[in-house]
Design a protein around this motif. Structure first.
Motif, short mmCIF file in Angstrom:
data_model
loop_
_atom_site.label_atom_id
_atom_site.label_comp_id
_atom_site.label_asym_id
_atom_site.label_seq_id
_atom_site.Cartn_x
_atom_site.Cartn_y
_atom_site.Cartn_z
N ARG A 43 -7.47 -11.74 -3.83
CA ARG A 43 -6.64 -12.43 -4.83
C ARG A 43 -6.09 -11.44 -5.86
O ARG A 43 -4.94 -11.56 -6.28
CB ARG A 43 -7.46 -13.52 -5.53
CG ARG A 43 -7.70 -14.73 -4.66
CD ARG A 43 -8.42 -15.84 -5.44
NE ARG A 43 -8.95 -16.80 -4.52
CZ ARG A 43 -10.22 -16.86 -4.14
NH1 ARG A 43 -11.12 -16.05 -4.65
NH2 ARG A 43 -10.62 -17.77 -3.28
N PHE A 44 -6.90 -10.49 -6.28
CA PHE A 44 -6.47 -9.47 -7.23
C PHE A 44 -5.28 -8.69 -6.67
O PHE A 44 -4.28 -8.48 -7.36
CB PHE A 44 -7.62 -8.52 -7.57
CG PHE A 44 -7.17 -7.25 -8.24
CD1 PHE A 44 -6.82 -7.24 -9.58
CD2 PHE A 44 -7.10 -6.07 -7.52
CE1 PHE A 44 -6.39 -6.07 -10.19
CE2 PHE A 44 -6.66 -4.90 -8.12
CZ PHE A 44 -6.31 -4.90 -9.46
N VAL A 45 -5.37 -8.25 -5.44
CA VAL A 45 -4.31 -7.45 -4.82
C VAL A 45 -3.02 -8.25 -4.70
O VAL A 45 -1.93 -7.73 -4.93
CB VAL A 45 -4.76 -6.93 -3.43
CG1 VAL A 45 -3.59 -6.40 -2.63
CG2 VAL A 45 -5.82 -5.87 -3.59
N GLN B 144 -4.37 -1.05 8.27
CA GLN B 144 -4.01 0.34 8.01
C GLN B 144 -3.69 0.58 6.54
O GLN B 144 -3.87 1.67 6.04
CB GLN B 144 -2.81 0.75 8.87
CG GLN B 144 -3.07 0.67 10.35
CD GLN B 144 -4.17 1.60 10.79
OE1 GLN B 144 -4.18 2.77 10.42
NE2 GLN B 144 -5.12 1.09 11.55
N HIS B 145 -3.14 -0.44 5.88
CA HIS B 145 -2.76 -0.32 4.47
C HIS B 145 -2.70 -1.72 3.85
O HIS B 145 -2.85 -2.72 4.56
CB HIS B 145 -1.45 0.44 4.29
CG HIS B 145 -0.32 -0.03 5.16
ND1 HIS B 145 0.11 -1.35 5.22
CD2 HIS B 145 0.48 0.64 6.02
CE1 HIS B 145 1.12 -1.46 6.06
NE2 HIS B 145 1.35 -0.25 6.57
N LEU B 146 -2.51 -1.77 2.54
CA LEU B 146 -2.54 -3.06 1.83
C LEU B 146 -1.50 -4.07 2.29
O LEU B 146 -1.81 -5.26 2.38
CB LEU B 146 -2.43 -2.85 0.32
CG LEU B 146 -3.72 -2.48 -0.37
CD1 LEU B 146 -3.50 -2.31 -1.88
CD2 LEU B 146 -4.81 -3.50 -0.13
N PRO B 147 -0.26 -3.68 2.58
CA PRO B 147 0.66 -4.70 3.07
C PRO B 147 0.18 -5.37 4.37
O PRO B 147 0.27 -6.58 4.51
CB PRO B 147 1.97 -3.92 3.29
CG PRO B 147 1.89 -2.82 2.27
CD PRO B 147 0.43 -2.42 2.28
N GLN B 148 -0.37 -4.58 5.28
CA GLN B 148 -0.90 -5.19 6.50
C GLN B 148 -2.12 -6.05 6.18
O GLN B 148 -2.27 -7.14 6.74
CB GLN B 148 -1.26 -4.13 7.54
CG GLN B 148 -1.66 -4.76 8.87
CD GLN B 148 -2.11 -3.76 9.91
OE1 GLN B 148 -2.69 -2.72 9.59
NE2 GLN B 148 -1.84 -4.07 11.18
N ALA C 227 9.32 -10.55 -4.46
CA ALA C 227 7.96 -10.05 -4.68
C ALA C 227 8.02 -8.83 -5.61
O ALA C 227 9.02 -8.14 -5.68
CB ALA C 227 7.33 -9.66 -3.34
N GLY C 228 6.92 -8.58 -6.28
CA GLY C 228 6.85 -7.42 -7.15
C GLY C 228 6.39 -6.17 -6.44
O GLY C 228 6.72 -5.06 -6.84
N ARG C 229 5.63 -6.38 -5.36
CA ARG C 229 5.04 -5.24 -4.63
C ARG C 229 5.01 -5.56 -3.13
O ARG C 229 5.12 -6.71 -2.71
CB ARG C 229 3.62 -4.98 -5.14
CG ARG C 229 3.54 -4.62 -6.61
CD ARG C 229 2.11 -4.32 -7.10
NE ARG C 229 1.06 -5.12 -6.50
CZ ARG C 229 0.69 -6.35 -6.93
NH1 ARG C 229 1.32 -6.92 -7.93
NH2 ARG C 229 -0.30 -7.00 -6.35
N ARG C 230 4.82 -4.52 -2.33
CA ARG C 230 4.78 -4.70 -0.88
C ARG C 230 3.69 -5.66 -0.40
O ARG C 230 3.95 -6.45 0.50
CB ARG C 230 4.64 -3.35 -0.17
CG ARG C 230 5.91 -2.53 -0.22
CD ARG C 230 5.72 -1.24 0.55
NE ARG C 230 6.91 -0.40 0.44
CZ ARG C 230 7.09 0.70 1.14
NH1 ARG C 230 6.17 1.11 2.00
NH2 ARG C 230 8.19 1.40 0.99
N PRO C 231 2.47 -5.60 -0.95
CA PRO C 231 1.46 -6.57 -0.47
C PRO C 231 1.90 -8.02 -0.66
O PRO C 231 1.68 -8.86 0.22
CB PRO C 231 0.22 -6.24 -1.30
CG PRO C 231 0.38 -4.80 -1.64
CD PRO C 231 1.86 -4.62 -1.86
N GLN C 232 2.54 -8.31 -1.78
CA GLN C 232 3.04 -9.68 -2.01
C GLN C 232 4.13 -10.03 -1.01
O GLN C 232 4.17 -11.13 -0.48
CB GLN C 232 3.58 -9.81 -3.43
CG GLN C 232 2.55 -9.73 -4.50
CD GLN C 232 3.18 -9.66 -5.88
OE1 GLN C 232 4.33 -9.27 -6.04
NE2 GLN C 232 2.40 -10.04 -6.88
#
Length: 187
Positions: free
Chosen positions: A32-34, A68-72, A144-149
């Motif tokens: 949730r934080f991410v 592999q990374h936060l977006p995935q 979105a503000g960031r790639r994970p979102q």
């Protein structure tokens, strides 16, 4: 005489969802934080985390979800339905005005599959800066503000098939996929 039972999905030939990882409450709070929008301190407080809980959080989330990374990892969190968009302050739909060019959509799919900007550039046969630009455009287009979102929204709003994240997932959008592992997909 021995009888074997075959799961209904195997009989019907419908694809199955892979099993979601078992996560504890702290793991879900990290996710949730991410994913939550806003400044880091506000997201941390909203998720009920301490500063020390955040050390190594990105890598822990990736490890827990096999990403592999936060977006995935964010795309996997959406596919497994680990958190709902409203509980983290993200929209539940993108509206009818979304017009993402095919190259931008493809770059986003490759990001969700775990590729880096350099790997995406190689795959699309473009310069790294061009691939980075496609991903920036995708994030902006999704609001979105960031790639994970952006990754989370692309999955929850049915912009990309689940198979873009991993070949273990069916080639369906999230709204057509079963709610849990072992369920048949609605096809």
């Amino acid at each position: 005489m021995s009888t074997m039972t075959t799961p209904p999905a195997a009989i019907a030939g419908a694809p199955l969802m892979p099993a979601a990882p078992r996560l504890d409450d702290r793991d879900l709070r990290l996710i949730r934080f991410v994913l939550a929008p806003g400044p880091r301190a506000g997201r941390r407080a909203k998720a009920g985390l301490r500063v020390e809980d955040l050390r190594g959080a990105d890598q822990k989330i990736c490890d827990l979800l096999g990403a592999q990374h936060l977006p995935q990892a964010s795309a996997l969190a959406a596919a497994y339905r680990l958190v709902a968009a409203p509980e983290i302050g993200l929209p539940t739909s993108l509206g009818a005005g979304l017009r993402m060019p095919p190259r931008v959509r493809r770059a986003l799919e490759l990001l969700l599959s775990g590729l880096t900007d350099d790997q995406i550039a190689d795959e699309l046969e473009v310069a790294r800066d061009t691939a980075h630009g496609y991903l920036t455009e995708a994030v902006q287009e999704l609001g979105a503000g960031r790639r994970p979102q952006a990754a989370f929204l692309a999955v929850t709003c049915d912009l990309v098939p689940l198979s873009a994240i991993s070949p273990l997932f069916p080639s369906l959008v999230l709204s057509k996929a079963p709610k849990s592992s072992g369920d048949r997909c609605d096809v």
